[in-house]
Design an enzyme around this catalytic site. Structure first.
Site, PDB file in Angstrom:
ATOM      1  N   TYR A 303       0.858  -1.193   0.000  1.00 16.32           N
ATOM      2  CA  TYR A 303       0.000   0.000   0.000  1.00 16.32           C
ATOM      3  C   TYR A 303       0.896   1.246   0.000  1.00 16.32           C
ATOM      4  O   TYR A 303       0.725   2.167   0.797  1.00 16.32           O
ATOM      5  CB  TYR A 303      -0.928   0.026   1.220  1.00 16.32           C
ATOM      6  CG  TYR A 303      -1.725  -1.235   1.445  1.00 16.32           C
ATOM      7  CD1 TYR A 303      -2.985  -1.399   0.869  1.00 16.32           C
ATOM      8  CD2 TYR A 303      -1.227  -2.270   2.233  1.00 16.32           C
ATOM      9  CE1 TYR A 303      -3.725  -2.553   1.085  1.00 16.32           C
ATOM     10  CE2 TYR A 303      -1.956  -3.426   2.450  1.00 16.32           C
ATOM     11  CZ  TYR A 303      -3.205  -3.568   1.874  1.00 16.32           C
ATOM     12  OH  TYR A 303      -3.933  -4.707   2.088  1.00 16.32           O
ATOM     13  N   CYS A 397      -4.853   2.945  11.410  1.00 16.11           N
ATOM     14  CA  CYS A 397      -5.617   4.070  11.953  1.00 16.11           C
ATOM     15  C   CYS A 397      -6.973   3.603  12.474  1.00 16.11           C
ATOM     16  O   CYS A 397      -7.855   4.423  12.738  1.00 16.11           O
ATOM     17  CB  CYS A 397      -5.792   5.168  10.904  1.00 16.11           C
ATOM     18  SG  CYS A 397      -6.621   4.625   9.405  1.00 16.11           S
TER      19      CYS A 397
END
Length: 439
Positions: A303, A397
Site C-alpha cells: 500500500y 488508523c
C-alpha cells in the site's frame, strides 16, 4: 424504554463515550449514541436514526456540561464528525483515548499484546494539511458543507478548528471569488455545477486545490483569470466519468510539493498523504528504531501510495520494493524516489484487495503495511504468514481492524514485539497505531 422515532426530541445524559467519540445514554437494553455529547453531560437531542436496539441523535441544546468542557462548540462541530471532542480539554481527550485503547487491547489480545507507549498530539488544533468539502448552493450562494454524522443531511461549514488556517482561508477566498463572478454575471444558477472542493497546504503555506464540477460543465476562463490572482500554487478541475475522474490542471505557478524532514514529495490532489506530519514524526522515529534493530536487506512497502513510508524509513543502500493498486501512485512513488536520491528500488502495481501471490518474500525482508481503515485482507495476511518473512511493521488508523488482523497473526504463530499508539488526530476519537509483528 418508550418507543422513539426519528425527529423525536428527548433529554438524555451520557454516562460513557463510545469508540467513535459519541456520548452514550443507556436505558435497559436500548442505547442512544449522541454526537457532541461527552460523559456526564445532559442535553436536549433530536433522534436522527433508529434501529432495533439503538438510535443516534444530535444535540439541540446543552442542559449541563462536564467539568472538562472549556468551550461549547458551534452547531457545525457538534453535529458533524469533523471534531467531536472540540471544546473538551485536550488532557481529557488524551486520557479517554489511552483508557479506551488499553481496554480494548486487553479485552481482545490479553497476554498477546499491550500498548507500550501512547504519544500525545504535537498540535491540538490547525494541524490538518488536507480538507475536503461538498459545495452546495444555499440562498443563491455557494457554500462549503459537510455531512451530518449518521445522516444524509449536510451542514454548512462555519469553522473547522483542526484545519490548517492558511488552507481554510484560501478555500474561503476561492469560494468567495466564484460567488462574486457569477453574481456579477447574474448567472447564479450555474453555481449548481460545482460539486466539491479539496485542498492541501504544505509547511511553507503553498496551497493546491481541486474543484470537482459537473461533467458537462467547465470552469470559465474569466473565472480562472480571477482565481489566478489568489495565493494558489495549483488549481485542478475534476470531472467524474464512468471510468473515474478526468483531471485538468488549470492553474500552475510551480509544482506543489509536500515536505517531511529532509525529503520532498510531488503529490497529486487525490493522493494519500499523512494529514498531521508533526505528530507523525513519532511514528517514523519508532519505525526507524525497529529497522535499525532488524537491519533488513530489503524493505517491502505494501500500500505504498506515493512512496512516503519507504522513503522516510529507508537507507539509500537498502533495496526497496513498493506495491500498490493505483498506477498514478506508483508513478508518483518512482518520481519521489528519484528526486530524493534513491536508486535501488522497484515498484509494482497489483491489487492487494483481491490478492494474487506475485512476489516472493525473503527472510531478510522487512514488510511495511499501512492499509486503508478496513485493514488487511485475509489473502494478504495468509500470504505474509506463509512466507519466509520474519518482521512486519503494521501501521493502522483503526484499532478494531488491527485487533481483528492480529488475532489471525496470533493463530499463525506470530507474536507482537512492540505496540505503540499516537494521537495524530486531536479533537477526534481516532488515533494511529504501530505494531511490530515477528514470526
Amino acid at each position: 424504554m418508550t418507543k422513539i422515532r426519528i425527529n423525536d426530541e428527548i433529554i438524555v445524559k451520557a454516562n460513557e463515550v463510545s469508540y467513535q467519540g459519541l456520548g452514550v445514554f443507556r436505558d435497559e437494553n436500548f442505547a442512544i449514541f449522541v454526537q457532541g455529547l461527552y460523559k456526564d453531560e445532559e442535553a436536549l437531542i433530536r433522534i436522527t436514526k433508529v434501529n432495533k436496539n439503538f438510535a443516534f441523535g444530535h444535540v439541540l441544546k446543552y442542559l449541563s456540561i462536564c467539568e472538562s468542557r472549556i468551550e461549547t462548540p458551534n452547531k457545525y462541530l457538534i453535529n458533524s464528525n469533523i471534531a467531536p471532542f472540540f471544546g473538551i480539554e485536550y488532557s481529557e481527550q488524551f486520557k479517554w483515548k489511552q483508557e479506551y485503547a488499553n481496554k480494548v487491547i486487553n479485552w481482545n489480545l490479553k497476554d498477546f499484546a499491550a500498548i507500550n507507549k501512547f504519544y500525545p498530539s504535537a498540535q491540538e488544533i490547525g494541524y490538518r494539511n488536507k480538507s475536503k468539502y461538498f459545495l452546495e448552493v444555499k440562498n443563491n450562494i455557494l457554500v462549503c458543507s459537510s455531512s451530518l454524522f449518521n445522516s444524509n443531511e449536510t451542514i454548512t461549514v462555519d469553522n473547522n478548528p483542526i484545519e490548517n488556517p492558511i488552507l481554510a482561508k484560501t478555500i474561503k477566498k476561492v469560494v468567495a471569488v466564484i460567488n462574486e463572478y457569477y453574481f456579477l454575471l447574474k448567472k447564479n444558477k450555474r453555481l449548481y455545477n460545482y460539486e466539491n472542493i479539496l485542498g492541501r497546504v504544505n509547511e511553507f503555506g503553498d496551497v493546491s486545490l481541486s474543484i470537482t464540477i459537473h461533467p458537462d460543465y467547465s470552469i470559465p476562463q474569466g473565472l480562472i483569470e480571477r482565481l489566478k490572482l489568489l495565493d494558489l500554487v495549483e488549481l485542478w478541475e475534476f470531472k467524474k466519468t464512468k471510468s473515474g475522474y478526468k483531471k485538468l490542471q488549470i492553474i500552475t505557478k510551480k509544482p506543489f510539493k509536500m515536505y517531511f524532514e529532509n525529503f520532498e514529495f510531488d503529490i497529486k490532489p487525490d493522493s494519500f498523504f499523512q494529514v498531521d506530519l508533526q505528530s507523525f514524526k513519532n511514528v517514523v522515529n519508532d519505525m526507524n528504531g525497529i529497522i535499525e534493530q532488524v537491519k533488513p536487506k530489503r524493505i517491502v512497502d505494501l500500500y505504498c501510495g506515493v512512496g512516503f513510508l519507504g522513503i522516510v524509513t529507508n537507507k539509500k543502500d537498502t533495496e526497496l520494493l513498493g506495491i500498490d493498486l493505483n498506477e498514478n501512485s506508483i508513478e508518483s512513488a518512482k518520481e519521489n524516489l528519484k528526486n530524493n536520491g534513491f536508486k535501488n528500488f522497484d515498484y509494482k502495481k497489483f491489487d492487494l484487495t483481491h490478492f494474487d501471490e506475485k512476489t516472493e518474500l525473503r527472510n531478510d525482508d522487512l514488510v511495511l503495511v499501512d492499509p486503508p481503515r478496513e485493514g488487511l485482507t485475509e489473502d494478504v495476511i495468509n500470504w505474509l504468514t506463509r512466507s519466509k518473512i520474519q518482521n512486519i511493521i503494521y501501521i493502522s488508523c483503526d484499532i478494531k481492524t488491527l485487533i481483528r488482523d492480529l488475532k489471525i497473526f496470533r493463530e499463525n504463530g506470530h507474536k507482537v514485539k512492540l505496540l505503540n499508539a499516537y494521537d495524530n488526530f486531536a479533537q477526534t476519537s481516532h488515533f494511529e497505531l504501530l505494531c511490530w509483528i515477528e514470526k
